[in-house]
Design a protein around this motif. Structure first.
Motif, short mmCIF file in Angstrom:
data_model
loop_
_atom_site.label_atom_id
_atom_site.label_comp_id
_atom_site.label_asym_id
_atom_site.label_seq_id
_atom_site.Cartn_x
_atom_site.Cartn_y
_atom_site.Cartn_z
N PRO A 222 55.70 27.39 103.26
CA PRO A 222 55.51 28.85 103.30
C PRO A 222 54.20 29.21 102.60
CG PRO A 222 57.72 28.28 102.54
CD PRO A 222 56.94 27.00 102.55
N THR A 224 52.22 32.58 101.47
CA THR A 224 52.19 34.04 101.37
C THR A 224 50.80 34.50 100.96
OG1 THR A 224 52.77 34.05 99.02
CG2 THR A 224 54.60 33.97 100.61
N MET A 225 50.55 35.79 101.08
CA MET A 225 49.29 36.35 100.63
C MET A 225 49.09 36.07 99.14
SD MET A 225 46.52 38.12 101.05
CE MET A 225 46.60 39.18 102.48
N SER A 226 50.17 36.13 98.37
CA SER A 226 50.07 35.85 96.94
C SER A 226 49.64 34.41 96.68
CB SER A 226 51.42 36.12 96.24
OG SER A 226 51.76 37.48 96.33
N ASP A 227 50.19 33.49 97.50
CA ASP A 227 49.79 32.08 97.36
C ASP A 227 48.30 31.91 97.60
OD1 ASP A 227 52.44 31.30 96.91
OD2 ASP A 227 52.82 31.02 99.05
N GLY A 236 45.10 40.34 95.48
CA GLY A 236 45.44 40.34 96.89
C GLY A 236 44.51 41.20 97.72
N GLY A 252 46.96 36.58 107.21
CA GLY A 252 48.21 36.29 107.91
C GLY A 252 47.98 35.87 109.35
#
Length: 314
Positions: A222, A224-227, A236, A252
């Motif tokens: 996975p 995410t934008m945070s990752d 972000g 994304g």
């Protein structure tokens, strides 16, 4: 043998003129490439030399694929000349036509792109739309495949579209082999937005390139934008803005595009089931892979595999 006829027009760009021969000529004997002009005589290039071609327009009648390389802008925006129009009329109805950069202006002027999607160099988009409002121009992509007509952006996009043709005709294995021979990537991500000039960040480590590479190594996880923002050590909002400036799309959308590209490679080159492919590229389910592949290229995973999986070595 599939015959590719390259039509060299007055003011042709020498680099792009050589792309079809370099790509298709490296495909292990699957293609025959010949070059012609509208009258069989030498053509002026956009550089300080002329180019002698081996054939006149009559060879267009024998073409399976016709490639129109770019030529200087003053010629491209001029009305279609009678010799060029006559040459285009010689192309067989079933032949595939490929244009590079300003080559799309020729096809559009001949009415062959009306109501169809097309691409050309981003810097020429305003001129193209003004001259050919009936064409559905997409100035953000590297090339457009509309079946029997393919149009591409400038310079290196000629490599992209020719490699795409090889991939379409003979599968990824041969296309990748040709790309290695030409020392170019077999597939470039993103669109022309990557190549439009933007201000360069002051700090050398402020870009998102390292994070993109990091993400490519973890597509099965996975993301995410945070990752992504955390790896880039940005907020972000800052990461999303920088990413779009450099790549031309949101993080994304880029991640999904990479997962689809990886899935296509696995469908072409492995015996993995659709569920296994989905897991390997980071889609939660096979249904999710089907949805994204259908949205990207209009076919299901199994249909794509049937089309592009090479049963025998090429």
């Amino acid at each position: 043998m599939h015959r590719v006829v390259v039509l060299a027009l007055d003011g042709v760009y020498p680099f792009e003129l050589g792309i079809p021969n370099r790509v298709f000529g490296s495909a292990g004997g699957h293609y025959e490439v010949i070059t012609c002009s509208v009258d069989g005589r030498p053509v002026r290039s956009d550089s300080d030399f002329g180019i002698v071609v081996g054939h006149g327009p009559e060879v267009l009648r024998t073409a399976d694929t016709v490639v129109i390389p770019p030529f200087d802008m003053s010629q491209a925006t001029a009305p279609l000349s009678e010799p060029v129009a006559r040459a285009l009329d010689l192309i067989p109805p079933g032949a595939r036509t490929v244009s590079i950069c300003t080559g799309a202006f020729v096809l559009a002027a001949a009415g062959r792109l009306d109501g169809r999607p097309a691409a050309t160099h981003w810097a020429l988009a305003d001129d193209f739309r003004r001259l050919f409002p009936a064409v559905e121009l997409d100035a953000d992509v590297l090339f457009v495949d509309d079946g029997d007509v393919l149009t591409s952006a400038g310079a290196a996009s000629g490599m992209d579209v020719c490699l795409h043709v090889v991939r379409k005709d003979h599968g990824a294995e041969l296309a990748n082999r040709v790309a290695r021979c030409c020392v170019v990537p077999p597939w470039r991500d993103g669109g022309q937005a990557q190549y439009i000039e933007h201000p360069v960040p002051d700090a050398p480590d402020a870009g998102t390139s390292a994070t993109r590479q990091w993400a490519l190594e973890r597509l099965h996880l996975p993301l995410t934008m945070s990752d992504l923002a955390g790896h880039a050590r940005m907020s972000g909002r800052t990461f999303a803005r920088r990413f779009r400036e450099e790549v031309g799309m949101s993080p994304g959308r880029w991640v999904i595009q990479q997962r689809v590209a990886r899935a296509r490679h696995l469908l072409e080159s492995s015996e993995l089931s659709v569920d296994q492919v989905a897991s390997r590229v980071g889609f939660a389910t096979a249904a999710s892979l089907r949805q994204h592949l259908q949205a990207a290229i209009g076919v299901s995973p199994l249909a794509y595999r049937r089309t592009f999986r090479t049963a025998e070595p090429v």
